[in-house]
Design a protein around this motif. Structure first.
Motif, PDB file in Angstrom:
ATOM      1  N   GLU A  49      10.376  -6.877  -2.589  1.00 17.28           N
ATOM      2  CA  GLU A  49      11.456  -6.655  -1.628  1.00 17.28           C
ATOM      3  C   GLU A  49      11.106  -5.537  -0.658  1.00 17.28           C
ATOM      4  O   GLU A  49      11.414  -5.614   0.537  1.00 17.28           O
ATOM      5  CB  GLU A  49      12.751  -6.326  -2.382  1.00 17.28           C
ATOM      6  CG  GLU A  49      13.307  -7.488  -3.179  1.00 17.28           C
ATOM      7  CD  GLU A  49      13.523  -8.723  -2.322  1.00 17.28           C
ATOM      8  OE1 GLU A  49      14.130  -8.588  -1.227  1.00 17.28           O
ATOM      9  OE2 GLU A  49      13.086  -9.822  -2.715  1.00 17.28           O
ATOM     10  N   ARG A  50      10.474  -4.488  -1.152  1.00 18.37           N
ATOM     11  CA  ARG A  50      10.022  -3.412  -0.271  1.00 18.37           C
ATOM     12  C   ARG A  50       8.991  -3.939   0.718  1.00 18.37           C
ATOM     13  O   ARG A  50       8.987  -3.558   1.901  1.00 18.37           O
ATOM     14  CB  ARG A  50       9.444  -2.268  -1.092  1.00 18.37           C
ATOM     15  CG  ARG A  50      10.478  -1.519  -1.922  1.00 18.37           C
ATOM     16  CD  ARG A  50       9.819  -0.601  -2.942  1.00 18.37           C
ATOM     17  NE  ARG A  50       8.897   0.334  -2.310  1.00 18.37           N
ATOM     18  CZ  ARG A  50       7.933   0.987  -2.953  1.00 18.37           C
ATOM     19  NH1 ARG A  50       7.760   0.761  -4.246  1.00 18.37           N
ATOM     20  NH2 ARG A  50       7.156   1.830  -2.315  1.00 18.37           N
ATOM     21  N   LEU A  51       8.126  -4.815   0.237  1.00 21.61           N
ATOM     22  CA  LEU A  51       7.096  -5.393   1.092  1.00 21.61           C
ATOM     23  C   LEU A  51       7.720  -6.228   2.203  1.00 21.61           C
ATOM     24  O   LEU A  51       7.311  -6.150   3.370  1.00 21.61           O
ATOM     25  CB  LEU A  51       6.152  -6.240   0.245  1.00 21.61           C
ATOM     26  CG  LEU A  51       4.838  -6.714   0.861  1.00 21.61           C
ATOM     27  CD1 LEU A  51       4.115  -5.583   1.562  1.00 21.61           C
ATOM     28  CD2 LEU A  51       3.963  -7.329  -0.216  1.00 21.61           C
ATOM     29  N   ARG A  52       8.723  -6.999   1.867  1.00 21.01           N
ATOM     30  CA  ARG A  52       9.416  -7.786   2.899  1.00 21.01           C
ATOM     31  C   ARG A  52      10.019  -6.878   3.961  1.00 21.01           C
ATOM     32  O   ARG A  52      10.002  -7.197   5.158  1.00 21.01           O
ATOM     33  CB  ARG A  52      10.510  -8.650   2.259  1.00 21.01           C
ATOM     34  CG  ARG A  52       9.981  -9.847   1.478  1.00 21.01           C
ATOM     35  CD  ARG A  52      11.115 -10.666   0.890  1.00 21.01           C
ATOM     36  NE  ARG A  52      10.620 -11.765   0.076  1.00 21.01           N
ATOM     37  CZ  ARG A  52      10.310 -12.960   0.546  1.00 21.01           C
ATOM     38  NH1 ARG A  52      10.466 -13.204   1.851  1.00 21.01           N
ATOM     39  NH2 ARG A  52       9.865 -13.916  -0.256  1.00 21.01           N
ATOM     40  N   ALA A  53      10.563  -5.744   3.538  1.00 22.97           N
ATOM     41  CA  ALA A  53      11.142  -4.803   4.505  1.00 22.97           C
ATOM     42  C   ALA A  53      10.070  -4.268   5.457  1.00 22.97           C
ATOM     43  O   ALA A  53      10.316  -4.084   6.660  1.00 22.97           O
ATOM     44  CB  ALA A  53      11.826  -3.659   3.766  1.00 22.97           C
ATOM     45  N   SER A  87       4.729   4.217   2.314  1.00 24.54           N
ATOM     46  CA  SER A  87       4.291   2.891   1.904  1.00 24.54           C
ATOM     47  C   SER A  87       4.272   1.981   3.125  1.00 24.54           C
ATOM     48  O   SER A  87       4.935   2.257   4.132  1.00 24.54           O
ATOM     49  CB  SER A  87       5.202   2.314   0.817  1.00 24.54           C
ATOM     50  OG  SER A  87       6.525   2.151   1.295  1.00 24.54           O
ATOM     51  N   ARG A  88       3.509   0.907   3.033  1.00 25.51           N
ATOM     52  CA  ARG A  88       3.365  -0.028   4.151  1.00 25.51           C
ATOM     53  C   ARG A  88       2.822  -1.343   3.620  1.00 25.51           C
ATOM     54  O   ARG A  88       2.361  -1.421   2.475  1.00 25.51           O
ATOM     55  CB  ARG A  88       2.410   0.529   5.208  1.00 25.51           C
ATOM     56  CG  ARG A  88       0.997   0.699   4.672  1.00 25.51           C
ATOM     57  CD  ARG A  88       0.030   1.239   5.705  1.00 25.51           C
ATOM     58  NE  ARG A  88      -1.302   1.379   5.103  1.00 25.51           N
ATOM     59  CZ  ARG A  88      -1.697   2.422   4.413  1.00 25.51           C
ATOM     60  NH1 ARG A  88      -0.866   3.442   4.245  1.00 25.51           N
ATOM     61  NH2 ARG A  88      -2.910   2.469   3.886  1.00 25.51           N
ATOM     62  N   ALA A  89       2.848  -2.348   4.447  1.00 22.63           N
ATOM     63  CA  ALA A  89       2.232  -3.629   4.097  1.00 22.63           C
ATOM     64  C   ALA A  89       0.723  -3.500   4.205  1.00 22.63           C
ATOM     65  O   ALA A  89       0.195  -2.976   5.181  1.00 22.63           O
ATOM     66  CB  ALA A  89       2.734  -4.731   5.026  1.00 22.63           C
ATOM     67  N   GLY A  90       0.027  -3.982   3.168  1.00 20.59           N
ATOM     68  CA  GLY A  90      -1.427  -3.951   3.178  1.00 20.59           C
ATOM     69  C   GLY A  90      -1.999  -5.357   3.138  1.00 20.59           C
ATOM     70  O   GLY A  90      -1.267  -6.349   3.121  1.00 20.59           O
ATOM     71  N   ASP A 148       0.840  -1.193   0.000  1.00 19.46           N
ATOM     72  CA  ASP A 148       0.000   0.000   0.000  1.00 19.46           C
ATOM     73  C   ASP A 148       0.880   1.249   0.000  1.00 19.46           C
ATOM     74  O   ASP A 148       1.843   1.342   0.775  1.00 19.46           O
ATOM     75  CB  ASP A 148      -0.905   0.029   1.228  1.00 19.46           C
ATOM     76  CG  ASP A 148      -2.110  -0.882   1.090  1.00 19.46           C
ATOM     77  OD1 ASP A 148      -2.332  -1.382  -0.030  1.00 19.46           O
ATOM     78  OD2 ASP A 148      -2.804  -1.100   2.090  1.00 19.46           O
ATOM     79  N   GLU A 149       0.538   2.218  -0.842  1.00 18.26           N
ATOM     80  CA  GLU A 149       1.262   3.485  -0.891  1.00 18.26           C
ATOM     81  C   GLU A 149       0.270   4.628  -0.701  1.00 18.26           C
ATOM     82  O   GLU A 149      -0.846   4.596  -1.233  1.00 18.26           O
ATOM     83  CB  GLU A 149       1.988   3.643  -2.229  1.00 18.26           C
ATOM     84  CG  GLU A 149       3.089   2.622  -2.452  1.00 18.26           C
ATOM     85  CD  GLU A 149       3.865   2.874  -3.738  1.00 18.26           C
ATOM     86  OE1 GLU A 149       3.241   3.348  -4.710  1.00 18.26           O
ATOM     87  OE2 GLU A 149       5.072   2.605  -3.764  1.00 18.26           O
ATOM     88  N   ASP A 150       0.670   5.629   0.048  1.00 15.84           N
ATOM     89  CA  ASP A 150      -0.138   6.828   0.255  1.00 15.84           C
ATOM     90  C   ASP A 150       0.638   8.037  -0.253  1.00 15.84           C
ATOM     91  O   ASP A 150       1.794   8.261   0.137  1.00 15.84           O
ATOM     92  CB  ASP A 150      -0.459   7.027   1.739  1.00 15.84           C
ATOM     93  CG  ASP A 150      -1.368   5.940   2.289  1.00 15.84           C
ATOM     94  OD1 ASP A 150      -2.243   5.475   1.537  1.00 15.84           O
ATOM     95  OD2 ASP A 150      -1.195   5.555   3.454  1.00 15.84           O
TER      96      ASP A 150
END
Length: 451
Positions: A70-74, A38-41, A12-14
């Protein structure tokens, strides 16, 4: 309690900004970007919420090996992750807002879903769950036959809450509760999307899915619950002023699971979930997730040590207090509320039943350990309770390491046996005065006179 979240994880990106003019060649607002986050959604957001509550969580999902993956894993760092490979792009949902109001959403990688690769570890994690929440975002994980078999088998033994999606798979029959919103329920049941039709939609869906209960969430109107034993029940919501309802459904489903896992009845669990969703939105929603001010879903299963670590790592102050808290009364509540005001969370260290008997005699406690935990965690000023079996709290304090240790009484803080221990890591010891006329002994004697 080990909570397993099974479902599709999104990125998810805002993008937030201001819109003070229109595009010259079209009636389209121009948004001047101020912040990007951004964050995990999806299931990742549910996992983060429950971790924030202080629970032991495992996220069973599928992730792509692309750059957004990869960003999501972070963003999932610190969460126990059991992930298979998703042979498709990472779904990315970007929300554009101006002055806090939604302007548009841009979806990328959200084409036709592809079945993910399932691992033995994923199935094993489901089989070891004490409670399960399925967060279906229509990306095919819950349609995988092996996942469905594992969910149905484990759901027959432990609470399982299923948050469905219009493009997702049907819930397994062993689901304790399925939580569609009004639009989702109407689409699945073939009814009109108005509150008056919610009961009919719930009845059709419960019969089709074979699950124990269906609750249709109605936004500001609350939720409608239907199970096998009762007529449809409307649980109203208090008014909440929130421009962005993102995450409210996830908070609702997660809170319902916590309540069911704690032994609450279905109506009580839905009542708790409605309140929790309202608290979540009124406190800032997903934008505030991770801040110490965001309300946690308080249950007897909350992990006191995880809550303390999260508050400490975000720069907050951990406050703890202790005692038997047998026959909870107004004096206790006033002292606990005052203690909570000294920091960002309050952990109560509670004497076990055996410990109380050694300290106060065979007739005590008057209220069992389980009930004392439940009463304390029901207080808004208490974030978690940890039970200790020793005669004094020094062992649990050495593990918890609060910044402030509070005791009620008319003695000096330095006279407390645990004072030197707390001060050894830089903590402070404070005493709060008793409230005259309120005591467990006096209350117990009054009850005995009544008979």
């Amino acid at each position: 309690m080990k909570i397993v979240i099974v479902g599709d994880t999104l990125l998810d990106e805002d993008i937030d900004g201001v819109a003070e003019r229109f595009q010259p060649d079209a009636p389209v607002p121009v948004v001047d970007v101020q912040t990007r986050r951004s964050r995990a959604g999806g299931a990742g957001l549910v996992a983060r919420m429950l971790q924030h509550d202080g629970h032991d969580v495992t996220l069973v999902t599928a992730l792509s090996s692309d750059e957004p993956g990869e960003r999501l894993r972070a963003h999932l760092d610190g969460i126990h992750l059991v992930a298979g490979l998703l042979p498709a792009p990472t779904p990315v949902k970007t929300r554009l807002r101006a002055a806090g109001q939604p302007v548009a959403r841009i979806d990328d990688g959200c084409g036709d879903p592809v079945l993910p690769h399932i691992t033995r570890e994923m199935l094993g994690a489901i089989g070891e769950a004490d409670a399960i929440i399925v967060s279906d975002y229509g990306r095919a994980l819950t349609a995988h036959p092996e996942i469905r078999v594992a969910l149905h088998r484990r759901g027959s033994r432990v609470p399982l809450v299923w948050d469905p999606h219009p493009r997702g798979a049907d819930p397994v029959p062993s689901a304790s509760l399925v939580t569609p919103n009004l639009s989702e329920a109407a689409k699945a049941a073939g009814t009109s999307a108005d509150a008056a039709s919610a009961a009919g939609a719930a009845a059709r869906l419960r019969e089709r899915w074979g699950c124990a209960a269906v609750v249709v969430t109605l936004g500001s109107e609350g939720a409608l619950l239907l199970d096998a034993d009762h007529a449809p029940a409307l649980i109203p919501a208090r008014p909440v002023d929130a421009a962005d309802a993102c995450g409210a459904g996830d908070r609702f489903a997660a809170s319902a699971l916590l309540a069911l896992a704690a032994g609450d009845s279905l109506p009580d669990a839905v009542r708790s979930a409605v309140d929790a969703a309202g608290d979540f939105l009124s406190s800032g929603g997903v934008a505030a997730l991770g801040a110490t001010g965001l309300p946690r879903a308080r249950t007897a299963g909350a992990d006191a040590f995880a809550i303390a670590e999260q508050v400490r790592s975000s720069g907050g102050t951990v406050v703890a207090t202790g005692g038997c808290f047998d026959l909870l009364h107004a004096g206790h509540v006033r002292t606990l509320a005052a203690a909570r005001g000294l920091g960002d969370c309050l952990i109560v260290c509670l004497n076990s039943d055996e410990s109380v008997r050694r300290l106060k005699g065979d007739e005590r406690p008057l209220i069992s350990e389980h009930d004392r935990v439940e009463l304390l965690t029901a207080l808004s000023c208490v974030d978690a309770v940890v039970v200790f079996a020793e005669d004094d709290p020094q062992a649990v304090l050495d593990r918890l390491r609060p910044d402030v240790w509070v005791k009620g009484g008319d003695y000096s803080a330095q006279a407390l046996p645990e004072a030197a221990l707390v001060e050894s890591w830089g903590g402070r010891v404070l005493t709060l005065p008793y409230h005259l006329g309120r005591s467990t002994t006096a209350l117990a004697e009054a009850i005995a006179r009544v008979g």
